[in-house]
Design an enzyme around this catalytic site. Sequence first.
Site, PDB file in Angstrom:
ATOM      1  N   CYS A   1       0.820  -1.194   0.000  1.00  0.00           N
ATOM      2  CA  CYS A   1       0.000   0.000   0.000  1.00  0.00           C
ATOM      3  C   CYS A   1       0.870   1.267   0.000  1.00  0.00           C
ATOM      4  CB  CYS A   1      -0.953  -0.054   1.193  1.00  0.00           C
ATOM      5  SG  CYS A   1      -2.351   1.077   1.108  1.00  0.00           S
ATOM      6  N   HIS A   2       0.694   2.140   0.988  1.00  0.00           N
ATOM      7  CA  HIS A   2       1.486   3.365   1.108  1.00  0.00           C
ATOM      8  C   HIS A   2       2.900   3.110   1.620  1.00  0.00           C
ATOM      9  CE1 HIS A   2      -2.476   5.273   0.781  1.00  0.00           C
ATOM     10  NE2 HIS A   2      -1.845   6.406   0.515  1.00  0.00           N
TER      11      HIS A   2
END
Length: 171
Positions: free
Chosen positions: A104-105
């Site tokens: 993800c991030h």
Amino acid sequence: MTTKRVGILAEFNYEDLELWYPYYRLREEGFETFTIGPEQGKTYNSKHGYPCKAEVGIDDVNHEDLAALIIPGGFAPDYWRRDKRFLDLVKNMYQSGKPTAAICHGAWMFCSAKILKGKKLTCFVAIKDDVENAGGIYEDSPVVVDGNLITSRLPKDLPDFCKAIIAQLKK
């Protein structure tokens, strides 16, 4: 054979599943997993309020003692990327050829550690431009493995993400 140690970063606003799923999945495989936070013993709440106590503080971790590093997403990577200690750990893990994984991030850490030039990876689509601007080659896939760099997009990709990490750890 000694148990391989796998560190998982923990910080305020981490994404629940992206920390806990690998934490327990790798333990099922026999790896020693533990959380690494800015301060040992401090509790950090996830985006959804689930607590995680940092089992080890960043000042007490050396990349030489780890077999792999996992970087969960959420908003926590935005804090880690401002801290040279975390960036150094990520860069040293990557440069030593050990599995260095982000979901993800979490790929923001690779951008800020300046290790993406020419590397294939995936991430949450909202940071695709950041990844490309840092020299990475974005691919929209559940998991992308480029050498020892392992990346995934979202919690639904966790089974593939963990399989890729385990495969590298079992080499």
